[in-house]
Design a protein around this motif. Structure first.
Motif, PDB file in Angstrom:
ATOM      1  N   LYS A   9       0.453  -1.393  -5.551  1.00 60.69           N
ATOM      2  CA  LYS A   9      -0.541  -1.836  -4.569  1.00 60.69           C
ATOM      3  C   LYS A   9      -1.105  -3.209  -4.905  1.00 60.69           C
ATOM      4  O   LYS A   9      -1.501  -3.960  -4.021  1.00 60.69           O
ATOM      5  CB  LYS A   9      -1.663  -0.804  -4.477  1.00 60.69           C
ATOM      6  N   ASN A  10      -1.163  -3.525  -6.195  1.00 59.57           N
ATOM      7  CA  ASN A  10      -1.650  -4.838  -6.627  1.00 59.57           C
ATOM      8  C   ASN A  10      -0.612  -5.450  -7.556  1.00 59.57           C
ATOM      9  O   ASN A  10      -0.687  -5.306  -8.771  1.00 59.57           O
ATOM     10  CB  ASN A  10      -3.004  -4.703  -7.336  1.00 59.57           C
ATOM     11  N   SER A  34       0.805  -1.225   0.000  1.00 60.73           N
ATOM     12  CA  SER A  34       0.000   0.000   0.000  1.00 60.73           C
ATOM     13  C   SER A  34       0.837   1.273   0.000  1.00 60.73           C
ATOM     14  O   SER A  34       0.379   2.325  -0.449  1.00 60.73           O
ATOM     15  CB  SER A  34      -0.940   0.005   1.210  1.00 60.73           C
ATOM     16  N   GLN A  35       2.066   1.198   0.495  1.00 61.03           N
ATOM     17  CA  GLN A  35       2.924   2.382   0.556  1.00 61.03           C
ATOM     18  C   GLN A  35       4.076   2.312  -0.455  1.00 61.03           C
ATOM     19  O   GLN A  35       5.058   3.034  -0.333  1.00 61.03           O
ATOM     20  CB  GLN A  35       3.505   2.531   1.967  1.00 61.03           C
TER      21      GLN A  35
END
Length: 239
Positions: free
Chosen positions: A214-215, A182-183
């Motif tokens: 993020k993915n 996420s970061q």
């Protein structure tokens, strides 16, 4: 235990825990995973991410009959200052004895690697690598070259900026990957292309692990329409 790390088959963690060392450590996946395992009351992680030596695991690879490609200390850095010299050398002695396996060792602490190199028996089944995430870390590659390792590799993951001035002479394998989570910090396509082209120029196997983000599954690992999953040609490739 098995692993989702694409360039290996198995992980072996005779040491767990670490401390942040450089820019690549900012969003350490192992630290997050260790805290999760501690919350789950996993006995190996009762100390969380504090450096912990598990001497009862030193001989574990000797019990594996079928040859494996083994990433050593996916949850730590074997050359951390809090791991005693004698334990590091004992772990390498196990690698020497377990000659049916190929061991991949990766460190950011290249200065300590250099200091201990002359005491290590660098058998051909040990691949020694350094992480190089930015220009400041390029010196690790030069440190690696001074060791007696027969297979030397660079892991440019997470790649945080262009390192096109890296000298790959004497390097046998190059891994590149973006940061995930996420970061995660973004990786530019041009940085990857530079390294792919450098590897091609030097005839060095090139492994592009992922774009990250993020993915990471969605972003995949295609580079200009191709996948690059190469291994050192003189050694066993992952099946």
């Amino acid at each position: 235990m098995g692993t989702k790390i694409e360039w290996t088959e198995e992980t072996w963690n005779p040491v767990t825990g670490c401390t942040k060392f450089s820019a690549g450590c900012e969003h350490c996946y192992a630290a997050v995973f260790a805290r999760r395992l501690q919350a789950m009351k996993c006995p190996r992680y009762e100390n969380g991410f504090k450096v912990t030596v598990h001497r009862d695991l030193f001989d574990k690879p000797l019990k594996w009959k079928n040859p494996k490609m083994v990433f050593v200390n996916s949850m730590s850095d074997l050359f951390h200052k809090d791991v005693p010299d004698e334990d590091i050398l004992s772990i390498f002695a196990t690698m020497n004895a377990a000659s049916q396996h190929t061991f991949q060792v990766l460190t950011k602490r290249s200065k300590r690697l250099v200091k201990l190199s002359s005491k290590i028996n660098w058998t051909s089944n040990i691949w020694m690598g350094v992480s190089v995430e930015n220009k400041e870390a390029i010196q690790r590659c030069e440190d690696l070259k001074t060791t007696g390792a027969q297979i030397k590799f660079v892991s440019a993951e997470p790649l945080l900026e262009s390192i096109s001035n890296i000298n790959l002479d004497g390097i046998d394998w190059l891994i590149v990957g973006g940061e995930s989570g996420s970061q995660s910090r973004a990786m530019e396509e041009s940085w990857v292309i530079e390294l792919r082209d450098l590897a091609k120029e030097k005839n060095i196997p090139f492994f592009f692990k992922q774009w990250g983000g993020k993915n990471k599954k969605k972003s995949g690992s295609m580079l200009q329409g191709h996948e690059y999953k190469q291994y050192p040609k003189t050694k066993k490739s992952k099946k």
